[in-house]
Design an enzyme around this catalytic site. Structure first.
Site, short mmCIF file in Angstrom:
data_model
loop_
_atom_site.label_atom_id
_atom_site.label_comp_id
_atom_site.label_asym_id
_atom_site.label_seq_id
_atom_site.Cartn_x
_atom_site.Cartn_y
_atom_site.Cartn_z
N ARG A 73 0.82 -1.22 0.00
CA ARG A 73 0.00 0.00 0.00
C ARG A 73 0.85 1.26 0.00
O ARG A 73 0.47 2.27 -0.59
CB ARG A 73 -0.92 -0.01 1.21
CG ARG A 73 -2.02 -1.02 1.05
CD ARG A 73 -2.88 -1.11 2.27
NE ARG A 73 -4.04 -1.93 1.98
CZ ARG A 73 -4.82 -2.47 2.89
NH1 ARG A 73 -4.57 -2.28 4.17
NH2 ARG A 73 -5.84 -3.20 2.55
N LYS A 78 -20.81 -17.61 -1.95
CA LYS A 78 -22.26 -17.45 -1.79
C LYS A 78 -22.92 -16.48 -2.76
O LYS A 78 -22.35 -15.45 -3.09
CB LYS A 78 -22.53 -16.93 -0.37
CG LYS A 78 -22.18 -17.94 0.69
CD LYS A 78 -22.39 -17.36 2.06
CE LYS A 78 -22.33 -18.45 3.11
NZ LYS A 78 -22.53 -17.91 4.45
N GLY A 130 -10.54 -9.61 -3.10
CA GLY A 130 -9.47 -10.32 -2.40
C GLY A 130 -9.11 -11.69 -2.93
O GLY A 130 -7.96 -11.93 -3.31
N GLY A 146 -14.03 -3.54 -0.72
CA GLY A 146 -15.36 -2.93 -0.60
C GLY A 146 -15.64 -1.83 -1.61
O GLY A 146 -16.72 -1.78 -2.20
P1 AMP Z 1 -15.80 -15.09 -1.63
O1 AMP Z 1 -15.07 -14.47 -0.48
O2 AMP Z 1 -17.28 -15.08 -1.50
O3 AMP Z 1 -15.29 -14.60 -2.98
O4 AMP Z 1 -15.47 -16.65 -1.53
C1 AMP Z 1 -14.20 -17.15 -1.77
C2 AMP Z 1 -14.13 -18.54 -1.20
O5 AMP Z 1 -15.10 -19.36 -1.81
C3 AMP Z 1 -12.81 -19.22 -1.42
O6 AMP Z 1 -12.15 -19.33 -0.20
C4 AMP Z 1 -13.18 -20.55 -2.03
O7 AMP Z 1 -12.48 -21.61 -1.43
C5 AMP Z 1 -14.66 -20.67 -1.73
N1 AMP Z 1 -15.34 -21.56 -2.67
C6 AMP Z 1 -15.27 -21.56 -3.99
N2 AMP Z 1 -16.00 -22.57 -4.52
C7 AMP Z 1 -16.56 -23.23 -3.48
C8 AMP Z 1 -17.39 -24.37 -3.38
N3 AMP Z 1 -17.81 -25.03 -4.45
N4 AMP Z 1 -17.75 -24.77 -2.14
C9 AMP Z 1 -17.33 -24.09 -1.06
N5 AMP Z 1 -16.53 -23.02 -1.10
C10 AMP Z 1 -16.15 -22.57 -2.29
#
Ligand code: AMP
Length: 398
Positions: A35, A199, A355, A378
């Site tokens: 940074r 999610k 991230g 964010g």
């Molecule tokens: P996010 O912070 O929402 O972008 O989520 C990233 C995380 O989602 C990573 O740590 C991945 O390991 C997890 N991820 C990706 N695909 C899957 C899956 N099929 N089941 C569970 N976790 C997942």
């Protein structure tokens, strides 16, 4: 609107809001100076133009006034080194007579760091008096902290009122905004967004907003299974948000209405455990037996993802399409990265942000092959959601 490239800094004290919220170890040594390095072009420009940078930043989350562990003092020597030995001083506070006197006595080419802005709760509250007191330390204001541009804090937005004709973006924000606008405002078509991660719920606003602009939308990662279930498939023990099944159906309906091609995995790497030692099998995404969970896209899906990406003019990637942290489930995300690099070589503009996808690109060594990597978290997500960011609006006078 003023720009940093054309503004005359001669003899001026330039208040620069940077993001020097760097990680420190227990000996107060900086463990990652990314940074600080990111703000150097702006700081150097002020110095080269004959001005004096007055640096403003927060560090950590102080709760109740000044706390020694959140002081910016450990950054002084390192900033001096990064600036080739320039004189860097630190003020005992960020506002007040003593600070003002130090700022007034600063010589061209010298740098003054103001103490942690968040020692005052007025900073995050966006207090106007506090912003005016900060403003007394400078002749112009440069916002170069994209990471906090979505916050209407005193130093990131409210302070702008004190500099109606002397406010501008720093180089870092300028390039972030330019790059994001290549995706959001005037993309080379076709525009493909790849949204992954765990999610639907955390990505839904962006997905809805992107449906108005993208040609292709690849939805991967844990989100896959909410869509599969919405279409009557069996998802076994895969991550699935039952409360968002209606939302998933709605996204599919909207995509159809708007002519957006929605691409979701049809085959997956399923595992009998969320671990590196799990047994795995490649099976259709809608036939996952109980006791098994989908943790990566399968080869048929990867081939479809690659074809779409390689034929795109603009690509946005946010979120891995599998559990890339475990090698067995990294193939999908690696293939996406490879396809993006290939498309970029052929002339596409590619932006990776958020991230986990940045971690992915770094882990697989693709960082040099993409057009732009945004580390803004964010602020990036809110920009993609179509929101106006206070730190950007304030500079533009919107
Ligand atoms: P996010 O912070 O929402 O972008 O989520 C990233 C995380 O989602 C990573 O740590 C991945 O390991 C997890 N991820 C990706 N695909 C899957 C899956 N099929 N089941 C569970 N976790 C997942």
């Amino acid at each position: 609107m003023q720009t940093i490239s054309t503004y005359n800094f001669k003899g001026k004290k330039a208040l620069i809001r940077v993001d020097f919220n760097v990680p420190l170890n227990e000996k107060f040594e900086i463990t990652d100076d990314t940074r600080m390095r990111a703000a150097l072009p702006t700081i150097k420009k002020v110095i080269e133009g004959g001005g004096s940078p007055i640096i403003m930043s927060h560090l950590g989350r102080p709760k109740n006034g000044p706390e020694a562990i959140f002081s910016l003092k450990p950054l002084v020597n390192h900033l001096s080194e990064l600036l080739g030995g320039a004189t860097v001083k630190i003020a005992p506070d960020c506002i007040g007579d003593e600070v003002k006197a130090m700022a007034n006595n600063i010589q061209p080419g010298e740098v003054l760091i103001l103490e942690n802005l968040r020692f005052y709760k007025e900073e995050t509250k966006g207090d106007e008096d506090f912003a005016s007191k900060l403003a007394e330390n400078g002749d112009c204001w440069i916002n170069d902290a994209f990471g906090t541009a979505h916050r209407a804090h005193a130093s990131t937005a409210v302070i702008a009122k004190n500099f109606p004709n002397d406010k501008m973006f720093g180089y870092l924000i300028e390039s972030e905004v330019e790059s994001l606008d290549k995706v959001v405002k005037a993309p080379q078509r076709p525009l493909t967004a790849i949204m992954g991660g765990a999610k639907v719920s955390s990505k839904i606003t962006i997905i809805e907003n992107l449906l108005d602009t993208v040609d292709n939308l690849i939805l991967g990662g844990g989100m896959t299974y909410t869509f599969v279930k919405a279409n009557g498939g069996k998802v076994g023990n895969s991550i699935c948000e039952d409360d968002f099944i209606e939302t998933a159906r709605n996204i599919e309906r909207l995509a159809k209405e708007k002519g957006v091609k929605l691409i979701i995995a049809t085959d997956v790497v399923a595992a009998d455990d969320f671990s590196a030692n799990a047994n795995t099998q490649i099976i259709p995404a809608n036939e996952i037996p109980d006791g098994w969970q989908g943790l990566d896209a399968g080869p048929e899906s990867i081939a479809r993802f690659k074809e779409v990406i390689e034929n795109s003019g603009t690509i946005l990637w946010n979120g891995p399409v599998g559990v890339f942290e475990i090698e067995k489930f990294a193939a999908g995300s690696r293939a996406i990265g490879e396809a993006i690099v290939e498309a970029t070589e052929k002339g596409a503009f590619s932006l990776v942000g958020g991230g986990d996808s940045v971690a992915c690109v770094n882990q697989f060594g693709f960082a040099d092959g993409v057009s732009y990597i945004s580390t803004a978290g964010g602020a990036l997500l809110e920009y993609l959601e179509g929101k106006s960011l206070p730190g950007i609006a304030a500079v533009r006078g919107e």
